[in-house]
Design an enzyme around this catalytic site. Structure first.
Site, short mmCIF file in Angstrom:
data_model
loop_
_atom_site.label_atom_id
_atom_site.label_comp_id
_atom_site.label_asym_id
_atom_site.label_seq_id
_atom_site.Cartn_x
_atom_site.Cartn_y
_atom_site.Cartn_z
N TYR A 182 1.02 -1.20 0.00
CA TYR A 182 -0.20 0.01 0.09
C TYR A 182 0.81 1.35 -0.08
O TYR A 182 1.68 1.52 0.94
CB TYR A 182 -1.06 0.10 1.19
CG TYR A 182 -2.07 -1.15 1.26
CD1 TYR A 182 -2.31 -1.93 0.12
CD2 TYR A 182 -2.87 -0.99 2.25
CE1 TYR A 182 -3.26 -2.82 0.15
CE2 TYR A 182 -4.08 -2.05 2.43
CZ TYR A 182 -4.10 -2.91 1.35
OH TYR A 182 -5.01 -3.92 1.31
N ALA A 183 0.71 2.01 -1.18
CA ALA A 183 1.68 3.13 -1.18
C ALA A 183 3.04 3.08 -1.08
O ALA A 183 3.62 3.76 -0.26
CB ALA A 183 0.97 4.20 -0.28
#
Length: 158
Positions: free
Chosen positions: A59-60
């Site tokens: 995630y990111a």
């Protein structure tokens, strides 16, 4: 939220709020959920009785975990939370080979600023590695105290 509102997660004994807070967009420029906005969301979630934070190393590109770690450190609330993360899809640590999985978990622990995660999800089916190798690596992480429980996410069921 009174403890009676929490649910036991499977057979784990982990008491979690009925609604988990997913953090896939935290730390991304595309959706604008930067650290300040993320902290506001975390605080509102915690104030409403939530305790189950869901993230992943992908995630990111790990920034989601970093934001969570910074927030937990500033609030000193790690013991109030159930922290779940996923490994297998990260650009830095792709797949579920033992050495890769172990490095991915240790990188997540560093970003989260914790010594263990409550729940580790295997985020993919990785047919390039025998599942036994993956399970032995997870078992080692559990025995070392880096992971309390594990499960699967995005698996085919075959």
């Amino acid at each position: 939220m009174p403890l009676s509102h929490y649910r036991t997660l499977g057979r784990s004994g982990l008491a979690v709020s009925p609604l988990a807070l997913g953090t896939m967009t935290f730390g991304t420029a595309r959706w604008g959920t930067g650290e300040s906005t993320s902290r506001d969301i975390f605080n509102a979630y915690l104030d409403a009785g939530g305790n189950f934070i869901d993230t992943a190393d992908s995630y990111a590109a790990g920034r989601s975990e970093t934001i969570i770690g910074n927030w937990m450190r500033s609030r000193r609330n790690r013991d109030q939370l159930v922290v779940a993360t996923k490994v297998g899809k990260s650009g830095d640590h792709p797949g579920l080979k033992a050495r890769v999985l172990t490095r991915a978990v240790h990188a997540s622990l560093e970003r989260l600023q914790v010594d263990h995660v409550d729940l580790l999800y295997l985020h993919i089916d990785d047919t390039s590695v025998e599942f036994e190798e993956t399970l032995l690596a997870v078992d080692e992480l559990i025995r070392a105290g880096s992971v309390r429980y594990f499960g699967g996410s995005d698996h085919t069921g075959n």
